[in-house]
Scaffold this motif. Sequence first.
Motif, PDB file in Angstrom:
ATOM      1  N   GLU A 136       0.803  -1.222   0.000  1.00 28.73           N
ATOM      2  CA  GLU A 136       0.000   0.000   0.000  1.00 28.73           C
ATOM      3  C   GLU A 136       0.838   1.276   0.000  1.00 28.73           C
ATOM      4  O   GLU A 136       0.520   2.234  -0.714  1.00 28.73           O
ATOM      5  N   LYS A 137       1.909   1.304   0.781  1.00 33.90           N
ATOM      6  CA  LYS A 137       2.678   2.550   0.873  1.00 33.90           C
ATOM      7  C   LYS A 137       3.344   2.892  -0.470  1.00 33.90           C
ATOM      8  O   LYS A 137       3.519   4.065  -0.793  1.00 33.90           O
ATOM      9  N   TYR A 138       3.689   1.868  -1.232  1.00 39.88           N
ATOM     10  CA  TYR A 138       4.266   2.122  -2.563  1.00 39.88           C
ATOM     11  C   TYR A 138       3.163   2.445  -3.571  1.00 39.88           C
ATOM     12  O   TYR A 138       3.341   3.258  -4.467  1.00 39.88           O
ATOM     13  N   ARG A 139       2.043   1.777  -3.420  1.00 41.82           N
ATOM     14  CA  ARG A 139       0.925   2.026  -4.333  1.00 41.82           C
ATOM     15  C   ARG A 139       0.431   3.468  -4.203  1.00 41.82           C
ATOM     16  O   ARG A 139       0.166   4.134  -5.189  1.00 41.82           O
ATOM     17  N   GLU A 140       0.347   3.928  -2.971  1.00 40.31           N
ATOM     18  CA  GLU A 140      -0.106   5.311  -2.735  1.00 40.31           C
ATOM     19  C   GLU A 140       0.797   6.311  -3.432  1.00 40.31           C
ATOM     20  O   GLU A 140       0.326   7.188  -4.161  1.00 40.31           O
ATOM     21  N   VAL A 141       2.088   6.164  -3.210  1.00 39.03           N
ATOM     22  CA  VAL A 141       3.009   7.154  -3.766  1.00 39.03           C
ATOM     23  C   VAL A 141       3.053   7.051  -5.290  1.00 39.03           C
ATOM     24  O   VAL A 141       3.133   8.058  -6.002  1.00 39.03           O
ATOM     25  N   PHE A 142       2.951   5.827  -5.801  1.00 37.88           N
ATOM     26  CA  PHE A 142       2.989   5.648  -7.253  1.00 37.88           C
ATOM     27  C   PHE A 142       1.773   6.308  -7.906  1.00 37.88           C
ATOM     28  O   PHE A 142       1.897   7.032  -8.886  1.00 37.88           O
ATOM     29  N   VAL A 143       0.600   6.055  -7.354  1.00 32.28           N
ATOM     30  CA  VAL A 143      -0.621   6.635  -7.943  1.00 32.28           C
ATOM     31  C   VAL A 143      -0.612   8.149  -7.812  1.00 32.28           C
ATOM     32  O   VAL A 143      -0.934   8.868  -8.760  1.00 32.28           O
ATOM     33  N   LEU A 144      -0.222   8.647  -6.645  1.00 27.23           N
ATOM     34  CA  LEU A 144      -0.182  10.105  -6.464  1.00 27.23           C
ATOM     35  C   LEU A 144       0.779  10.756  -7.448  1.00 27.23           C
ATOM     36  O   LEU A 144       0.478  11.804  -8.029  1.00 27.23           O
ATOM     37  N   ALA A 145       1.933  10.119  -7.653  1.00 25.86           N
ATOM     38  CA  ALA A 145       2.927  10.695  -8.576  1.00 25.86           C
ATOM     39  C   ALA A 145       2.405  10.714 -10.004  1.00 25.86           C
ATOM     40  O   ALA A 145       2.797  11.579 -10.791  1.00 25.86           O
ATOM     41  N   HIS A 146       1.525   9.781 -10.333  1.00 22.65           N
ATOM     42  CA  HIS A 146       1.057   9.697 -11.719  1.00 22.65           C
ATOM     43  C   HIS A 146      -0.318  10.312 -11.946  1.00 22.65           C
ATOM     44  O   HIS A 146      -0.870  10.215 -13.034  1.00 22.65           O
ATOM     45  N   THR A 147      -0.881  10.933 -10.888  1.00 21.79           N
ATOM     46  CA  THR A 147      -2.076  11.750 -11.130  1.00 21.79           C
ATOM     47  C   THR A 147      -1.646  13.137 -11.625  1.00 21.79           C
ATOM     48  O   THR A 147      -2.467  13.877 -12.154  1.00 21.79           O
ATOM     49  N   PRO A 162       8.740  12.238   5.438  1.00 23.91           N
ATOM     50  CA  PRO A 162       9.750  13.165   4.915  1.00 23.91           C
ATOM     51  C   PRO A 162       9.870  13.017   3.395  1.00 23.91           C
ATOM     52  O   PRO A 162       9.593  11.946   2.838  1.00 23.91           O
ATOM     53  N   ILE A 163      10.310  14.071   2.767  1.00 23.21           N
ATOM     54  CA  ILE A 163      10.352  14.079   1.299  1.00 23.21           C
ATOM     55  C   ILE A 163      11.327  13.025   0.762  1.00 23.21           C
ATOM     56  O   ILE A 163      11.079  12.410  -0.283  1.00 23.21           O
ATOM     57  N   THR A 164      12.416  12.793   1.487  1.00 23.88           N
ATOM     58  CA  THR A 164      13.382  11.781   1.027  1.00 23.88           C
ATOM     59  C   THR A 164      12.755  10.379   1.074  1.00 23.88           C
ATOM     60  O   THR A 164      12.976   9.559   0.179  1.00 23.88           O
ATOM     61  N   THR A 165      11.981  10.140   2.104  1.00 22.65           N
ATOM     62  CA  THR A 165      11.286   8.845   2.218  1.00 22.65           C
ATOM     63  C   THR A 165      10.333   8.672   1.050  1.00 22.65           C
ATOM     64  O   THR A 165      10.257   7.595   0.437  1.00 22.65           O
ATOM     65  N   MET A 166       9.628   9.742   0.751  1.00 18.85           N
ATOM     66  CA  MET A 166       8.674   9.691  -0.365  1.00 18.85           C
ATOM     67  C   MET A 166       9.411   9.388  -1.677  1.00 18.85           C
ATOM     68  O   MET A 166       8.956   8.563  -2.475  1.00 18.85           O
ATOM     69  N   GLN A 167      10.578  10.033  -1.872  1.00 16.20           N
ATOM     70  CA  GLN A 167      11.337   9.812  -3.113  1.00 16.20           C
ATOM     71  C   GLN A 167      11.820   8.368  -3.219  1.00 16.20           C
ATOM     72  O   GLN A 167      11.742   7.755  -4.284  1.00 16.20           O
ATOM     73  N   ILE A 168      12.291   7.861  -2.111  1.00 16.76           N
ATOM     74  CA  ILE A 168      12.783   6.465  -2.130  1.00 16.76           C
ATOM     75  C   ILE A 168      11.624   5.499  -2.412  1.00 16.76           C
ATOM     76  O   ILE A 168      11.758   4.565  -3.207  1.00 16.76           O
ATOM     77  N   ARG A 169      10.495   5.759  -1.787  1.00 18.17           N
ATOM     78  CA  ARG A 169       9.328   4.897  -2.039  1.00 18.17           C
ATOM     79  C   ARG A 169       8.920   4.952  -3.502  1.00 18.17           C
ATOM     80  O   ARG A 169       8.558   3.932  -4.096  1.00 18.17           O
ATOM     81  N   LEU A 170       9.001   6.132  -4.078  1.00 16.07           N
ATOM     82  CA  LEU A 170       8.592   6.272  -5.475  1.00 16.07           C
ATOM     83  C   LEU A 170       9.547   5.524  -6.405  1.00 16.07           C
ATOM     84  O   LEU A 170       9.116   4.828  -7.331  1.00 16.07           O
ATOM     85  N   VAL A 171      10.827   5.644  -6.124  1.00 18.01           N
ATOM     86  CA  VAL A 171      11.818   4.922  -6.937  1.00 18.01           C
ATOM     87  C   VAL A 171      11.572   3.423  -6.857  1.00 18.01           C
ATOM     88  O   VAL A 171      11.562   2.715  -7.873  1.00 18.01           O
ATOM     89  N   ARG A 172      11.332   2.943  -5.653  1.00 21.89           N
ATOM     90  CA  ARG A 172      11.125   1.503  -5.477  1.00 21.89           C
ATOM     91  C   ARG A 172       9.813   1.042  -6.103  1.00 21.89           C
ATOM     92  O   ARG A 172       9.746  -0.032  -6.688  1.00 21.89           O
TER      93      ARG A 172
END
Lengths: 195, 191
Positions: A136-147, A162-172
Amino acid sequence: MEMTAQNESALACAAQKGDKEALQLLLKRNWGWLKGLVYSVLTDAQELDDVLQEVCLRVITRIHTLREPERFRAWLATVARREVLKHYRRRTHEKVPVNPGVILLKLDGYIRDPLQDAEKSELCSRILEAVKTLPEKYREVFVLAHTGELTYAEMAEVLDVPITTMQIRLVRARRMVQNQVIGRTDIRCTNDERD
Amino acid sequence: MMNEINDRLEILIGKLVDGEISPPERKILERELETNGQARELLEQLRSLHQQSCQAIAAEVSGGASADDVFERAWQQNAKSTYRRVFRFDGRMRFAIGLAAGLILGLGLHFVAVWGSKTPMQLTQQREVAEEPAAVGGGPRGVQPVGGSHPVTGEVDWYVYTSPTGEQWLVEGVREGLARTADYRGKPRPM
């Protein structure tokens, strides 16, 4: 989408005082990512409207509990997640599996020729399937980034990380989706997901 | 170490794809892309993935009602539920209301039954005796209070009355000011 924190805060304050238009405007401006967030937790587009209405209702009845009007987005995201989970729990037993191929025919807002867009639809279908299998935590960031609605800073605010955490999650998340879409089985970073 | 470099490179490529890259980061990435074929390949893959993902997700979430419509429906729903909340009685409230209604109804029925059990004739006779003791016959002269072996209750006074024709009456004098016949010993009275 160019809404400053001040504007948002002022609107949130007005909404807390019972200003219907302010609350409506506030929700309208945050609608795109809100839909994405709800979808990312629900993973079912068919029930989006119902859940969004429940979220709106919750916001209307609970806006007075917002302590920091400048953090309306984070509060809205929390409310939305809770409502989705409540909805999901209610509907778990009666949930009907969705055929992703049917949804993909709606690309670009109208029904397209399945033969013409078969390849594209197939790719999109695989992407969506891959997204649905993400944690879920990766799905959330992925969908948000692509809206395409939020900046990185805003996504971090919505996800309350934190923004760095968000970036790492998005990369993964991208890596996992990419690997699934191109058929790789050696998904990296799934076993060492430490933010 | 390799993974760390890849993570950093992927973050930079992701930032480029998302339009979030800063000028210094762009320079670093451009230098990397010039020398690293794998990085260029990864950039193309992620660009393509980004475009397709945006389309796929937009297709999923773009339909449905507009924000205004959904908000209006929720607003109306809230107005209705507010009305219901005001006029909603929970279990305890319903019990209390039922109990109160039952008590009122019971009291009402009680008084109706008490007054309904006496005929108008009885009521008239009682009133006559109380107001005009002489109407019983002969006036109060012949009326003797019951004492001695006769039982006397605290609530009523009992009197024995012998009429001029020899009939003996036991008269109950209620302290409310009424008097009614309690017993009659003698010859049957002609109707």
